[in-house]
Design a protein around this motif. Structure first.
Motif, PDB file in Angstrom:
ATOM      1  N   ARG C  35       0.842  -1.201   0.000  1.00 11.93           N
ATOM      2  CA  ARG C  35       0.000   0.000   0.000  1.00 11.93           C
ATOM      3  C   ARG C  35       0.875   1.248   0.000  1.00 11.93           C
ATOM      4  O   ARG C  35       0.560   2.238  -0.666  1.00 11.93           O
ATOM      5  N   ARG C  38       1.894   2.091  -3.358  1.00 10.06           N
ATOM      6  CA  ARG C  38       0.760   2.384  -4.240  1.00 10.06           C
ATOM      7  C   ARG C  38       0.669   1.381  -5.400  1.00 10.06           C
ATOM      8  O   ARG C  38       0.400   1.765  -6.545  1.00 10.06           O
ATOM      9  N   THR C  44      -0.209  -5.904  -5.080  1.00 11.65           N
ATOM     10  CA  THR C  44      -0.351  -6.117  -3.638  1.00 11.65           C
ATOM     11  C   THR C  44      -0.343  -7.604  -3.312  1.00 11.65           C
ATOM     12  O   THR C  44       0.324  -8.053  -2.372  1.00 11.65           O
ATOM     13  N   PRO C  88      -7.687  -2.513   0.994  1.00 11.95           N
ATOM     14  CA  PRO C  88      -8.041  -1.088   0.920  1.00 11.95           C
ATOM     15  C   PRO C  88      -9.004  -0.681   2.040  1.00 11.95           C
ATOM     16  O   PRO C  88      -8.871   0.401   2.603  1.00 11.95           O
TER      17      PRO C  88
END
Lengths: 212, 212, 212
Positions: C35, C38, C44, C88
């Protein structure tokens, strides 16, 4: 030769032709990428080789499977070798013609065929479903991943937000679904590869983005 | 002990001495590179280890061969370990003396011996010729490649345009040619290693560049 | 069930719980890192997967051991998958709470357990002592190393000068020492893991630096 044997021989010939197309498409895309990075002849060969054979080799190492595709089909390494040596001349003639679109199509062909073939292979070796799907994805995307790592770049598939590994992942599950409902293996693999190719080209065209 | 056995023992001892020289030369070049990058002690050991054993380990993974060289000869890992720990003192004394030329020579010794030994090993394991040549090249150049990848640098062998993998590639074919015309294995390996060393040093001295 | 069998079953259950904790802690630290960089959803997952399973997979490739942990425990890959997809939302709620300290603790738990478990496994497979210690270190640190390589960053463990691999290295020797003086395997592994965790947290707190 019985009809059944004929079908099996044809399925084998179909796979061979498929794989040859995927290797050739990947090697061409590797050579184009290497030229854009202004690598020397050795660098161009390494990048073309990794793009064409890297994903399948990593899959075979993980599955503990020998011989590698490029050891069993040594003439294909020679073909990549000759392609590399002739690249400066080939690309000089075609630089106006090899559009970005051609690179995308070549790459998507490799994505579809390598994914479906890798998944089928892992299933045939007795892997459980999720592992088989992952092996298909690894076969398809790790050639480009290794190429980016070797070229010291942030791998495209981790950051560009476009579905790529995702198309392979979804298509491989579709392939397993087709097998589960009794579709013949060669048909399932062919349909899986076409689905993955279509998903890749379509999501690019439609501008689909992954969540971030 | 018959004369034949004596020759075989001597060939074995010769290989062992050769390999030790190649590992030692590569580890020293790895330590020098690590110091230039200002790595800490762990980084220095990792870089020295990868430079010395990385290519052979990757070859053995690809050939599915165990035990690795550094598992069978554990004392050599200890030697690299001690070399790493003593590097700050060693290089303080010698920083004026370890010229760029010494680094090139140490590296070229490793290139020649690792190439020839890797090719011979792959042939002994029944690999076809092109694969054997590639395994020799992998043995010789992938230590440095892995070192550059781990250090997050664009690998030298892909971009500097100097013949390096190319010297190994040509020399390994010469080695296979010598075997094919009936030269004894130990002589062929020795001549192959010397040829590769000479090609590397000579092409650097003459400023030969690969096509781009 | 005899008392001895009960102890063995408990030791097995203990290992399973330990390994699950280490995988979960590593996957969480991987998701947090992803995270911060980005990455997209695929990136991820790849980073979380490599951090959790990369070191053990590399160790198993080197030891020629199959099936991999994540093939034998496929549901854990699903858990990492779900963790990635929910990241998220999870991190939105907790961004104020997931302190740098939590990341360090999660990571140190993984370091201790993976090191001790990897060393014990290599000993059980008949590896010599130094190789077993190295396999433990590889299990513990190569997940993060592969993550950094794939993310095109200079690996933290080569340059930050803080003891990390060093803690694993020392703790693994302590584990072998405990086994040598007759301590039961499960106790030695548990004590080794706790020692490594403590060394890591303590050296960070005290600001210990490696020689450079």
């Amino acid at each position: 030769m019985s009809p059944l044997q004929a079908v099996q021989v044809n399925a084998g010939a179909l796979y061979t032709a498929f794989e040859f197309a995927a290797v050739f498409a990947s090697a061409v895309s590797g050579v184009i990428e290497a030229r854009q990075r202004r690598l020397d002849a050795v660098g161009t060969f390494v990048v073309a080789f990794l793009t064409a054979f890297g994903g399948g080799t990593l899959r075979d190492v993980l599955l503990d499977r020998r011989p590698f595709y490029w050891v069993a089909h040594e003439w294909m390494v020679w073909a990549v070798f000759v392609l590399t040596l002739s690249a400066p001349w080939l690309l000089r003639f075609s630089s106006g013609n090899v559009s970005a679109r051609a690179l995308i199509v070549f790459d998507a062909i490799g994505l579809g065929i390598f994914s479906a073939a890798g998944t089928q292979l892992a299933i045939a070796m007795g892997m459980p479903p999720f592992t088989a799907v992952m092996m298909g994805v690894i076969t398809a995307v790790c050639g480009g991943l290794l190429r980016d790592i070797v070229c010291n770049e942030m791998p495209m598939i981790l950051r560009d937000g476009r579905p790529y590994a995702t198309c392979a992942f979804l298509g491989n599950w579709a392939l397993l679904g087709l097998l589960a409902v009794g579709v013949a293996e060669s048909a399932a693999v062919t349909l899986g590869a076409i689905l993955i190719f279509t998903l890749r080209v379509l999501t690019l065209r439609l501008g689909v983005e992954l969540p971030r």
